[in-house]
Design a protein around this motif. Sequence first.
Motif, PDB file in Angstrom:
ATOM      1  N   LEU A   1     -13.982  14.870  -3.542  1.00  0.00           N
ATOM      2  CA  LEU A   1     -14.670  16.164  -3.590  1.00  0.00           C
ATOM      3  C   LEU A   1     -13.691  17.333  -3.516  1.00  0.00           C
ATOM      4  O   LEU A   1     -13.791  18.294  -4.290  1.00  0.00           O
ATOM      5  CB  LEU A   1     -15.652  16.273  -2.415  1.00  0.00           C
ATOM      6  CG  LEU A   1     -16.744  15.227  -2.352  1.00  0.00           C
ATOM      7  CD1 LEU A   1     -17.459  15.307  -1.015  1.00  0.00           C
ATOM      8  CD2 LEU A   1     -17.711  15.407  -3.506  1.00  0.00           C
ATOM      9  N   ARG A   2     -12.780  17.286  -2.543  1.00  0.00           N
ATOM     10  CA  ARG A   2     -11.834  18.383  -2.291  1.00  0.00           C
ATOM     11  C   ARG A   2     -10.498  17.815  -1.857  1.00  0.00           C
ATOM     12  O   ARG A   2     -10.441  16.795  -1.190  1.00  0.00           O
ATOM     13  CB  ARG A   2     -12.337  19.291  -1.163  1.00  0.00           C
ATOM     14  CG  ARG A   2     -13.508  20.142  -1.534  1.00  0.00           C
ATOM     15  CD  ARG A   2     -13.941  21.033  -0.348  1.00  0.00           C
ATOM     16  NE  ARG A   2     -15.236  21.598  -0.612  1.00  0.00           N
ATOM     17  CZ  ARG A   2     -16.402  20.984  -0.456  1.00  0.00           C
ATOM     18  NH1 ARG A   2     -16.435  19.776   0.001  1.00  0.00           N
ATOM     19  NH2 ARG A   2     -17.534  21.578  -0.751  1.00  0.00           N
ATOM     20  N   GLY A   3      -9.442  18.541  -2.200  1.00  0.00           N
ATOM     21  CA  GLY A   3      -8.113  18.165  -1.753  1.00  0.00           C
ATOM     22  C   GLY A   3      -7.434  17.177  -2.686  1.00  0.00           C
ATOM     23  O   GLY A   3      -8.008  16.725  -3.672  1.00  0.00           O
ATOM     24  N   THR A   4      -6.191  16.876  -2.363  1.00  0.00           N
ATOM     25  CA  THR A   4      -5.404  15.920  -3.132  1.00  0.00           C
ATOM     26  C   THR A   4      -4.789  14.916  -2.178  1.00  0.00           C
ATOM     27  O   THR A   4      -4.600  15.189  -0.995  1.00  0.00           O
ATOM     28  CB  THR A   4      -4.285  16.620  -3.934  1.00  0.00           C
ATOM     29  OG1 THR A   4      -3.425  17.306  -3.024  1.00  0.00           O
ATOM     30  CG2 THR A   4      -4.853  17.599  -4.949  1.00  0.00           C
ATOM     31  N   GLY A   5      -4.492  13.752  -2.711  1.00  0.00           N
ATOM     32  CA  GLY A   5      -3.904  12.710  -1.887  1.00  0.00           C
ATOM     33  C   GLY A   5      -3.431  11.551  -2.718  1.00  0.00           C
ATOM     34  O   GLY A   5      -3.299  11.656  -3.947  1.00  0.00           O
ATOM     35  N   VAL A   6      -3.198  10.436  -2.055  1.00  0.00           N
ATOM     36  CA  VAL A   6      -2.714   9.227  -2.707  1.00  0.00           C
ATOM     37  C   VAL A   6      -3.572   8.056  -2.231  1.00  0.00           C
ATOM     38  O   VAL A   6      -3.720   7.846  -1.022  1.00  0.00           O
ATOM     39  CB  VAL A   6      -1.232   8.951  -2.368  1.00  0.00           C
ATOM     40  CG1 VAL A   6      -0.756   7.654  -3.007  1.00  0.00           C
ATOM     41  CG2 VAL A   6      -0.359  10.126  -2.789  1.00  0.00           C
ATOM     42  N   VAL A   7      -4.131   7.308  -3.186  1.00  0.00           N
ATOM     43  CA  VAL A   7      -4.816   6.054  -2.888  1.00  0.00           C
ATOM     44  C   VAL A   7      -3.845   4.942  -3.245  1.00  0.00           C
ATOM     45  O   VAL A   7      -3.195   4.988  -4.293  1.00  0.00           O
ATOM     46  CB  VAL A   7      -6.123   5.913  -3.708  1.00  0.00           C
ATOM     47  CG1 VAL A   7      -6.664   4.499  -3.622  1.00  0.00           C
ATOM     48  CG2 VAL A   7      -7.162   6.899  -3.229  1.00  0.00           C
ATOM     49  N   ARG A   8      -3.739   3.965  -2.382  1.00  0.00           N
ATOM     50  CA  ARG A   8      -2.899   2.796  -2.655  1.00  0.00           C
ATOM     51  C   ARG A   8      -3.812   1.586  -2.765  1.00  0.00           C
ATOM     52  O   ARG A   8      -4.688   1.393  -1.920  1.00  0.00           O
ATOM     53  CB  ARG A   8      -1.867   2.611  -1.550  1.00  0.00           C
ATOM     54  CG  ARG A   8      -0.872   3.764  -1.504  1.00  0.00           C
ATOM     55  CD  ARG A   8       0.203   3.561  -0.445  1.00  0.00           C
ATOM     56  NE  ARG A   8       1.097   4.683  -0.422  1.00  0.00           N
ATOM     57  CZ  ARG A   8       2.166   4.813  -1.213  1.00  0.00           C
ATOM     58  NH1 ARG A   8       2.459   3.855  -2.062  1.00  0.00           N
ATOM     59  NH2 ARG A   8       2.930   5.882  -1.134  1.00  0.00           N
ATOM     60  N   LEU A   9      -3.583   0.773  -3.817  1.00  0.00           N
ATOM     61  CA  LEU A   9      -4.452  -0.370  -4.112  1.00  0.00           C
ATOM     62  C   LEU A   9      -3.651  -1.640  -4.370  1.00  0.00           C
ATOM     63  O   LEU A   9      -2.564  -1.588  -4.958  1.00  0.00           O
ATOM     64  CB  LEU A   9      -5.301  -0.093  -5.358  1.00  0.00           C
ATOM     65  CG  LEU A   9      -6.291   1.049  -5.292  1.00  0.00           C
ATOM     66  CD1 LEU A   9      -6.894   1.298  -6.665  1.00  0.00           C
ATOM     67  CD2 LEU A   9      -7.373   0.765  -4.280  1.00  0.00           C
ATOM     68  N   GLY A  10      -4.222  -2.767  -3.972  1.00  0.00           N
ATOM     69  CA  GLY A  10      -3.647  -4.075  -4.281  1.00  0.00           C
ATOM     70  C   GLY A  10      -2.642  -4.543  -3.251  1.00  0.00           C
ATOM     71  O   GLY A  10      -2.290  -3.828  -2.316  1.00  0.00           O
ATOM     72  N   GLU A  11      -2.182  -5.762  -3.438  1.00  0.00           N
ATOM     73  CA  GLU A  11      -1.230  -6.359  -2.488  1.00  0.00           C
ATOM     74  C   GLU A  11       0.044  -5.539  -2.365  1.00  0.00           C
ATOM     75  O   GLU A  11       0.633  -5.443  -1.305  1.00  0.00           O
ATOM     76  CB  GLU A  11      -0.909  -7.797  -2.885  1.00  0.00           C
ATOM     77  CG  GLU A  11      -2.005  -8.776  -2.534  1.00  0.00           C
ATOM     78  CD  GLU A  11      -2.374  -8.719  -1.054  1.00  0.00           C
ATOM     79  OE1 GLU A  11      -1.477  -8.800  -0.186  1.00  0.00           O
ATOM     80  OE2 GLU A  11      -3.573  -8.587  -0.755  1.00  0.00           O
ATOM     81  N   ASP A  12       0.480  -4.925  -3.480  1.00  0.00           N
ATOM     82  CA  ASP A  12       1.700  -4.114  -3.464  1.00  0.00           C
ATOM     83  C   ASP A  12       1.412  -2.660  -3.104  1.00  0.00           C
ATOM     84  O   ASP A  12       2.321  -1.839  -3.076  1.00  0.00           O
ATOM     85  CB  ASP A  12       2.399  -4.174  -4.821  1.00  0.00           C
ATOM     86  CG  ASP A  12       2.887  -5.578  -5.153  1.00  0.00           C
ATOM     87  OD1 ASP A  12       3.196  -6.337  -4.206  1.00  0.00           O
ATOM     88  OD2 ASP A  12       2.943  -5.915  -6.346  1.00  0.00           O
ATOM     89  N   LEU A  13       0.127  -2.348  -2.852  1.00  0.00           N
ATOM     90  CA  LEU A  13      -0.298  -0.988  -2.515  1.00  0.00           C
ATOM     91  C   LEU A  13       0.240   0.036  -3.514  1.00  0.00           C
ATOM     92  O   LEU A  13       0.846   1.039  -3.163  1.00  0.00           O
ATOM     93  CB  LEU A  13       0.079  -0.634  -1.079  1.00  0.00           C
ATOM     94  CG  LEU A  13      -0.682  -1.449  -0.022  1.00  0.00           C
ATOM     95  CD1 LEU A  13      -0.067  -1.232   1.350  1.00  0.00           C
ATOM     96  CD2 LEU A  13      -2.148  -1.083  -0.019  1.00  0.00           C
ATOM     97  N   GLU A  14      -0.050  -0.238  -4.805  1.00  0.00           N
ATOM     98  CA  GLU A  14       0.371   0.661  -5.884  1.00  0.00           C
ATOM     99  C   GLU A  14      -0.253   2.038  -5.673  1.00  0.00           C
ATOM    100  O   GLU A  14      -1.456   2.154  -5.464  1.00  0.00           O
ATOM    101  CB  GLU A  14      -0.064   0.092  -7.230  1.00  0.00           C
ATOM    102  CG  GLU A  14       0.357   0.941  -8.403  1.00  0.00           C
ATOM    103  CD  GLU A  14      -0.059   0.353  -9.741  1.00  0.00           C
ATOM    104  OE1 GLU A  14       0.139   1.043 -10.740  1.00  0.00           O
ATOM    105  OE2 GLU A  14      -0.596  -0.769  -9.776  1.00  0.00           O
ATOM    106  N   PRO A  15       0.561   3.111  -5.726  1.00  0.00           N
ATOM    107  CA  PRO A  15       0.038   4.455  -5.472  1.00  0.00           C
ATOM    108  C   PRO A  15      -0.619   5.085  -6.702  1.00  0.00           C
ATOM    109  O   PRO A  15      -0.142   4.917  -7.828  1.00  0.00           O
ATOM    110  CB  PRO A  15       1.290   5.242  -5.077  1.00  0.00           C
ATOM    111  CG  PRO A  15       2.412   4.557  -5.786  1.00  0.00           C
ATOM    112  CD  PRO A  15       2.025   3.094  -5.871  1.00  0.00           C
ATOM    113  N   PHE A  16      -1.713   5.812  -6.457  1.00  0.00           N
ATOM    114  CA  PHE A  16      -2.407   6.578  -7.489  1.00  0.00           C
ATOM    115  C   PHE A  16      -2.725   7.941  -6.902  1.00  0.00           C
ATOM    116  O   PHE A  16      -3.359   8.036  -5.848  1.00  0.00           O
ATOM    117  CB  PHE A  16      -3.719   5.899  -7.895  1.00  0.00           C
ATOM    118  CG  PHE A  16      -3.531   4.550  -8.520  1.00  0.00           C
ATOM    119  CD1 PHE A  16      -3.341   4.422  -9.886  1.00  0.00           C
ATOM    120  CD2 PHE A  16      -3.544   3.408  -7.733  1.00  0.00           C
ATOM    121  CE1 PHE A  16      -3.166   3.166 -10.464  1.00  0.00           C
ATOM    122  CE2 PHE A  16      -3.370   2.153  -8.288  1.00  0.00           C
ATOM    123  CZ  PHE A  16      -3.175   2.029  -9.668  1.00  0.00           C
TER     124      PHE A  16
END
Length: 158
Positions: free
Chosen positions: A69-84
């Motif tokens: 909804l608001r703001g920016t950040g980083v989501v990490r996914l998967g075993e290697d915690l790939e950043p998005f």
Amino acid sequence: MARRLVFNAKDVVGFAPPEYEDTFVSRLLVDRGGVGSEALIVNHFTLKPGKKTGESPHPEPYDEVYYVLRGTGVVRLGEDLEPFDVEPNTVVFIPGGTKHSLENPTDKDIEILTAVRKAVGDTMTLDLDFSQSLSLAHHRPEPGYHRRVDGTQLMEFI
């Protein structure tokens, strides 16, 4: 207690366990206890500046969706915690069993909606599992904590 089917999300009292009050605020908007939903859990989640959630998966088959909804950040996914990188209007799909985390490296809050579909007849509810990590929503059959939409105190669901 009468269930409120139409309400302002800001009227739902936010919560966090005392040890995480400086990290996030969670507002459980849709669940069985608050509005009577047997199939959906929706949470408004605010991650404070400079904070991050734990890195753990939800059990299968509980897929989850984030909508920023608001703001920016980083989501990490998967075993290697790939950043998005995420920003307003970003949608993140997290399949059940996928390790994930959310980080807020900025000086402003990041606000997201999270949604999880429950299986019909599933008796589980939102359980913020603070003993293992700062996960956003873990669905487990053991007791958990949630806030009713009417703003009643943090309650234990058994």
